[in-house]
Scaffold this motif. Structure first.
Motif, PDB file in Angstrom:
ATOM      1  N   TRP A 113       0.853  -1.189   0.000  1.00 14.77           N
ATOM      2  CA  TRP A 113       0.000   0.000   0.000  1.00 14.77           C
ATOM      3  C   TRP A 113       0.885   1.233   0.000  1.00 14.77           C
ATOM      4  CZ3 TRP A 113      -0.972   3.436   4.348  1.00 14.77           C
ATOM      5  CH2 TRP A 113      -0.126   3.176   5.427  1.00 14.77           C
ATOM      6  N   ALA A 114       0.312   2.364  -0.404  1.00 13.21           N
ATOM      7  CA  ALA A 114       1.073   3.607  -0.567  1.00 13.21           C
ATOM      8  C   ALA A 114       0.669   4.626   0.496  1.00 13.21           C
ATOM      9  CB  ALA A 114       0.839   4.186  -1.959  1.00 13.21           C
ATOM     10  N   PRO A 115       1.434   4.764   1.559  1.00 13.61           N
ATOM     11  CA  PRO A 115       1.080   5.707   2.628  1.00 13.61           C
ATOM     12  C   PRO A 115       0.871   7.139   2.145  1.00 13.61           C
ATOM     13  CG  PRO A 115       2.835   4.243   3.353  1.00 13.61           C
ATOM     14  CD  PRO A 115       2.653   4.000   1.887  1.00 13.61           C
ATOM     15  N   GLU A 116       1.569   7.534   1.077  1.00 14.79           N
ATOM     16  CA  GLU A 116       1.439   8.914   0.604  1.00 14.79           C
ATOM     17  C   GLU A 116       0.038   9.222   0.097  1.00 14.79           C
ATOM     18  OE1 GLU A 116       3.424   9.546  -3.497  1.00 14.79           O
ATOM     19  OE2 GLU A 116       4.386   7.739  -2.719  1.00 14.79           O
ATOM     20  N   LEU A 117      -0.768   8.205  -0.166  1.00 17.80           N
ATOM     21  CA  LEU A 117      -2.135   8.416  -0.635  1.00 17.80           C
ATOM     22  C   LEU A 117      -3.140   8.494   0.512  1.00 17.80           C
ATOM     23  CD1 LEU A 117      -2.243   5.969  -3.691  1.00 17.80           C
ATOM     24  CD2 LEU A 117      -1.663   8.420  -3.646  1.00 17.80           C
ATOM     25  N   HIS A 118      -2.641   8.470   1.746  1.00 21.33           N
ATOM     26  CA  HIS A 118      -3.541   8.410   2.900  1.00 21.33           C
ATOM     27  C   HIS A 118      -3.221   9.519   3.912  1.00 21.33           C
ATOM     28  CE1 HIS A 118      -5.140   4.542   1.508  1.00 21.33           C
ATOM     29  NE2 HIS A 118      -3.905   4.355   1.068  1.00 21.33           N
ATOM     30  N   GLN A 119      -2.936  10.710   3.376  1.00 20.07           N
ATOM     31  CA  GLN A 119      -2.581  11.841   4.247  1.00 20.07           C
ATOM     32  C   GLN A 119      -3.566  12.996   4.172  1.00 20.07           C
ATOM     33  OE1 GLN A 119       1.820  12.093   2.921  1.00 20.07           O
ATOM     34  NE2 GLN A 119       1.891  12.358   5.153  1.00 20.07           N
ATOM     35  N   ALA A 120      -4.657  12.808   3.446  1.00 22.70           N
ATOM     36  CA  ALA A 120      -5.625  13.905   3.295  1.00 22.70           C
ATOM     37  C   ALA A 120      -6.269  14.288   4.619  1.00 22.70           C
ATOM     38  CB  ALA A 120      -6.703  13.513   2.282  1.00 22.70           C
ATOM     39  N   GLY A 121      -6.308  13.368   5.576  1.00 20.00           N
ATOM     40  CA  GLY A 121      -6.904  13.648   6.876  1.00 20.00           C
ATOM     41  C   GLY A 121      -5.913  14.158   7.891  1.00 20.00           C
ATOM     42  N   GLY A 122      -4.673  14.414   7.455  1.00 21.20           N
ATOM     43  CA  GLY A 122      -3.677  14.985   8.352  1.00 21.20           C
ATOM     44  C   GLY A 122      -2.688  13.998   8.942  1.00 21.20           C
ATOM     45  N   LEU A 123      -2.774  12.739   8.575  1.00 24.35           N
ATOM     46  CA  LEU A 123      -1.831  11.758   9.105  1.00 24.35           C
ATOM     47  C   LEU A 123      -0.437  11.984   8.528  1.00 24.35           C
ATOM     48  CD1 LEU A 123      -3.827   8.395   8.851  1.00 24.35           C
ATOM     49  CD2 LEU A 123      -3.321   9.690  10.932  1.00 24.35           C
ATOM     50  N   SER A 124       0.568  11.771   9.354  1.00 29.08           N
ATOM     51  CA  SER A 124       1.932  11.737   8.839  1.00 29.08           C
ATOM     52  C   SER A 124       2.154  10.364   8.216  1.00 29.08           C
ATOM     53  CB  SER A 124       2.941  11.967   9.969  1.00 29.08           C
ATOM     54  OG  SER A 124       2.955  10.852  10.852  1.00 29.08           O
ATOM     55  N   LEU A 125       3.204  10.235   7.438  1.00 28.78           N
ATOM     56  CA  LEU A 125       3.519   8.940   6.848  1.00 28.78           C
ATOM     57  C   LEU A 125       3.750   7.889   7.927  1.00 28.78           C
ATOM     58  CD1 LEU A 125       5.961   9.997   3.979  1.00 28.78           C
ATOM     59  CD2 LEU A 125       3.584   9.248   3.729  1.00 28.78           C
ATOM     60  N   ASP A 126       4.463   8.264   8.979  1.00 32.16           N
ATOM     61  CA  ASP A 126       4.754   7.320  10.054  1.00 32.16           C
ATOM     62  C   ASP A 126       3.487   6.917  10.799  1.00 32.16           C
ATOM     63  OD1 ASP A 126       7.877   7.077  10.310  1.00 32.16           O
ATOM     64  OD2 ASP A 126       7.479   9.199   9.986  1.00 32.16           O
ATOM     65  N   GLU A 127       2.591   7.855  11.023  1.00 35.17           N
ATOM     66  CA  GLU A 127       1.330   7.536  11.699  1.00 35.17           C
ATOM     67  C   GLU A 127       0.493   6.580  10.858  1.00 35.17           C
ATOM     68  OE1 GLU A 127       0.613  11.698  14.224  1.00 35.17           O
ATOM     69  OE2 GLU A 127      -0.121  11.497  12.155  1.00 35.17           O
ATOM     70  N   ALA A 128       0.503   6.780   9.556  1.00 33.66           N
ATOM     71  CA  ALA A 128      -0.267   5.907   8.674  1.00 33.66           C
ATOM     72  C   ALA A 128       0.276   4.481   8.723  1.00 33.66           C
ATOM     73  CB  ALA A 128      -0.234   6.445   7.250  1.00 33.66           C
ATOM     74  N   VAL A 129       1.591   4.340   8.660  1.00 34.25           N
ATOM     75  CA  VAL A 129       2.200   3.003   8.707  1.00 34.25           C
ATOM     76  C   VAL A 129       1.898   2.329  10.046  1.00 34.25           C
ATOM     77  CG1 VAL A 129       4.375   1.733   8.693  1.00 34.25           C
ATOM     78  CG2 VAL A 129       3.996   3.578   7.047  1.00 34.25           C
ATOM     79  N   ALA A 130       1.981   3.086  11.120  1.00 31.05           N
ATOM     80  CA  ALA A 130       1.698   2.519  12.441  1.00 31.05           C
ATOM     81  C   ALA A 130       0.241   2.076  12.555  1.00 31.05           C
ATOM     82  CB  ALA A 130       2.022   3.545  13.526  1.00 31.05           C
ATOM     83  N   ALA A 131      -0.676   2.841  11.960  1.00 36.45           N
ATOM     84  CA  ALA A 131      -2.097   2.479  12.015  1.00 36.45           C
ATOM     85  C   ALA A 131      -2.359   1.186  11.266  1.00 36.45           C
ATOM     86  CB  ALA A 131      -2.936   3.618  11.435  1.00 36.45           C
ATOM     87  N   VAL A 132      -1.751   1.038  10.104  1.00 29.71           N
ATOM     88  CA  VAL A 132      -1.920  -0.198   9.340  1.00 29.71           C
ATOM     89  C   VAL A 132      -1.308  -1.378  10.096  1.00 29.71           C
ATOM     90  CG1 VAL A 132      -1.172  -1.421   7.249  1.00 29.71           C
ATOM     91  CG2 VAL A 132      -2.150   0.874   7.088  1.00 29.71           C
ATOM     92  N   GLN A 133      -0.137  -1.174  10.674  1.00 29.47           N
ATOM     93  CA  GLN A 133       0.486  -2.275  11.402  1.00 29.47           C
ATOM     94  C   GLN A 133      -0.360  -2.708  12.583  1.00 29.47           C
ATOM     95  OE1 GLN A 133       3.205  -3.904  10.254  1.00 29.47           O
ATOM     96  NE2 GLN A 133       2.646  -5.398  11.826  1.00 29.47           N
ATOM     97  N   ALA A 134      -1.002  -1.744  13.241  1.00 25.27           N
ATOM     98  CA  ALA A 134      -1.890  -2.093  14.363  1.00 25.27           C
ATOM     99  C   ALA A 134      -3.015  -2.998  13.884  1.00 25.27           C
ATOM    100  CB  ALA A 134      -2.455  -0.821  14.996  1.00 25.27           C
ATOM    101  N   GLY A 135      -3.586  -2.679  12.732  1.00 30.76           N
ATOM    102  CA  GLY A 135      -4.661  -3.506  12.188  1.00 30.76           C
ATOM    103  C   GLY A 135      -4.171  -4.883  11.774  1.00 30.76           C
ATOM    104  N   LEU A 136      -3.003  -4.941  11.140  1.00 30.70           N
ATOM    105  CA  LEU A 136      -2.443  -6.233  10.751  1.00 30.70           C
ATOM    106  C   LEU A 136      -2.187  -7.101  11.981  1.00 30.70           C
ATOM    107  CD1 LEU A 136       0.148  -5.135   8.017  1.00 30.70           C
ATOM    108  CD2 LEU A 136      -2.177  -6.002   7.667  1.00 30.70           C
ATOM    109  N   ASP A 137      -1.657  -6.502  13.028  1.00 30.05           N
ATOM    110  CA  ASP A 137      -1.396  -7.251  14.256  1.00 30.05           C
ATOM    111  C   ASP A 137      -2.699  -7.775  14.857  1.00 30.05           C
ATOM    112  OD1 ASP A 137       1.314  -6.770  14.014  1.00 30.05           O
ATOM    113  OD2 ASP A 137       1.332  -5.085  15.418  1.00 30.05           O
ATOM    114  N   GLN A 138      -3.731  -6.950  14.846  1.00 30.32           N
ATOM    115  CA  GLN A 138      -5.022  -7.393  15.374  1.00 30.32           C
ATOM    116  C   GLN A 138      -5.577  -8.550  14.551  1.00 30.32           C
ATOM    117  OE1 GLN A 138      -7.528  -3.897  15.486  1.00 30.32           O
ATOM    118  NE2 GLN A 138      -6.150  -2.817  16.881  1.00 30.32           N
TER     119      GLN A 138
END
Length: 373
Positions: A113-138
Motif C-alpha cells: 500500500w502507498a502511505p502517501e495516498l492516505h494523508q488527506a486527513g492529516g496523518l503523517s507517513l509514520d502515523e499511517a504506517v503505524a495504524a496499518v500495522q496495528a490492524g495487521l497485528d489485530q
C-alpha cells in the motif's frame, strides 16, 4: 472447480483449495476492502458512493475495473482511498484484510500500500504506517484465536508518477523492524520507468531492503529492464509481458521450438519471481496481445519453461476474487493438479522478503498442508 458452501474444491476431487496453506505476495490493501466496510466508512464522512449498498457497490468496482486499461482500472482506487484517511479507518481495513486472508487459508501475506495516498486527513507517513500495522497485528491475533497461524509483512509502496520515492524509501527503512519487509513501486507504468526513482532504489540497496517493482503489466520489456537494473527488483509485480521476449515456433510436424531472449533468460536463470495475477491481468488488458480469455494467459508457458511463477489476487475487491479462486481458475484452464498448486505456493514462499529461515519454515508448512490434503 466446484463450490461447496464457502469453500472451493479442486475439480473432480474432495480437495479443498480454500483449506490449502497459501502465500500471497501481490495484494493491495486499498484493493481488498469489503463492500460493507466502504459503505460504513463513507457514511461516517459523508462521502458519496457510485452505488447504493454493499452488493451493488462491489459489482460497480468489478465492472469499472474490467476496462482493458490499467489507467482506467486505477481510477477505482479514488473511492477506496477516500475512505482510508484516518488511523481508525486504516486499522479497521488492515484488520479485516488479514481476517479475509486467514479465511482463505493464507498463512503468510505481504500487504502492499502507498502511505502517501492516505494523508488527506492529516496523518503523517509514520502515523499511517503505524495504524496499518496495528490492524495487521489485530488480524493476526484474531486468526490465532481461531486456531489459525497467519503472518503478514508490509510492502511500502511509492507512486511512480509522483516525486516522493526517496521519502517513502526512508519511511520503509525506518519501519523495517516494525512490520515492513520491503518496498514497492506502483501506479501508471507506461512513461514512468523505475529509472526515474534511481536515487531511492540506491538508498534501499545501501540499506539492504528488498524491492519489488510493478513492471511488465501496462508496459513491455523496457519497463522490466528498468525494474531489474535501476530498481534492483528481486520480484516483478505482474511481469507477464516478459513473454514478449519468448519466441514460440510451431512446425508442420507438430513440434514446437521455444527461444528465450536475453532478458527472459536472465529472469528465468535467476529465478526472479513473477507476481502473476490472472484475473487482474485480463481486466487491465495486460495479456491483450495473446487473447482475451484465461486460457490465452502466458502463465502456463512461463510455468512450463521453468520461470518462478506465483499466483496472486492483485486487488480482491476489483477482481471479485480470492487467492483460492485464482488457483481454481488456473486449475480449470490448464488442468493443473494438486502438485502444480503446491509448486506455485512453494515458489511464493521462496520469493517472500522474509529471512531465509522463515522462508524454509513456510515451505515446510506448505508441504505438510498439501501432504495432508
Amino acid at each position: 472447480m466446484s463450490v461447496r458452501g464457502d469453500e472451493l474444491f479442486l475439480s473432480g476431487s474432495d480437495i479443498s483449495i480454500t483449506g490449502l496453506p497459501k502465500v500471497s505476495l501481490h495484494d493491495h490493501l486499498d484493493g481488498g476492502l469489503r463492500g460493507q466496510t466502504i459503505v460504513e466508512l463513507a457514511d461516517a464522512i459523508g462521502f458519496e458512493l457510485p452505488a447504493n449498498g454493499a452488493e451493488a457497490l462491489e459489482g460497480w468496482f468489478e465492472n469499472s475495473a474490467d476496462s482493458g486499461s490499467l489507467v482506467s482500472y486505477l481510477k477505482t482506487f479514488d473511492i477506496t482511498a477516500a475512505v482510508m484517511q484516518t488511523s481508525e479507518a486504516l486499522t479497521r481495513v488492515a484488520r479485516e484484510f488479514v481476517n479475509d486472508l486467514a479465511a482463505d487459508g493464507v498463512i503468510y501475506g505481504e500487504v502492499r500500500w502507498a502511505p502517501e495516498l492516505h494523508q488527506a486527513g492529516g496523518l503523517s507517513l509514520d502515523e499511517a504506517v503505524a495504524a496499518v500495522q496495528a490492524g495487521l497485528d489485530q488480524g493476526v491475533e484474531d486468526a490465532l484465536a481461531d486456531g489459525q497461524r497467519t503472518r503478514t509483512g508490509q510492502l511500502i509502496t511509492a507512486i511512480r508518477h509522483a516525486h516522493r520515492s526517496m521519502e517513502v524509501a526512508e519511511l520503509a527503512v525506518r519501519h523495517r523492524e516494525r512490520g515492513v519487509v520491503g518496498f514497492d513501486l506502483a501506479g501508471p507504468e507506461l512513461g514512468f520507468p523505475a529509472a526515474n526513482h534511481r536515487a531511492a532504489f540506491d538508498y534501499l540497496a545501501q540499506n539492504h531492503l528488498p524491492t519489488t517493482v510493478h513492471a511488465g503489466e501496462a508496459d513491455g520489456l523496457s519497463s522490466i529492464r528498468s525494474a531489474l537494473f535501476d530498481g534492483r527488483a528481486l520480484r516483478l509485480g505482474h511481469g507477464v509481458r516478459i513473454a514478449e521476449d519468448i519466441t514460440v515456433e510451431r512446425q508442420d510436424d507438430a513440434s514446437t521450438f521455444v527461444t528465450l531472449g536475453t532478458l527472459s533468460q536472465w529472469v528465468k536463470d535467476r529465478q526472479i519471481a513473477l507476481e502473476l495475477s490472472p484475473s487482474s491481468n485480463l481486466q487491465t488488458g495486460a495479456i491483450a496481445q495473446w487473447g482475451e480469455e484465461l486460457i490465452d494467459h502466458p502463465f502456463d508457458l512461463l510455468y512450463q519453461l521453468g520461470f518462478r511463477v506465483t499466483v496472486n489476487t492483485d486487488n480482491r475487491l476489483m477482481s471479485n476474487t480470492t487467492l483460492s479462486q485464482e488457483l481454481a481458475l488456473l486449475s480449470d484452464a490448464f488442468a493443473y493438479d494438486l502438485s502444480d498448486l503446491e509448486t506455485f505456493q512453494l515458489n511464493a514462499a521462496a520469493a517472500t522478503f522474509l529471512p531465509l529461515e522463515d522462508r524454509e519454515e513456510l515451505a515446510e508448512a506448505i508441504s505438510e498442508g498439501f501432504d495432508e490434503a
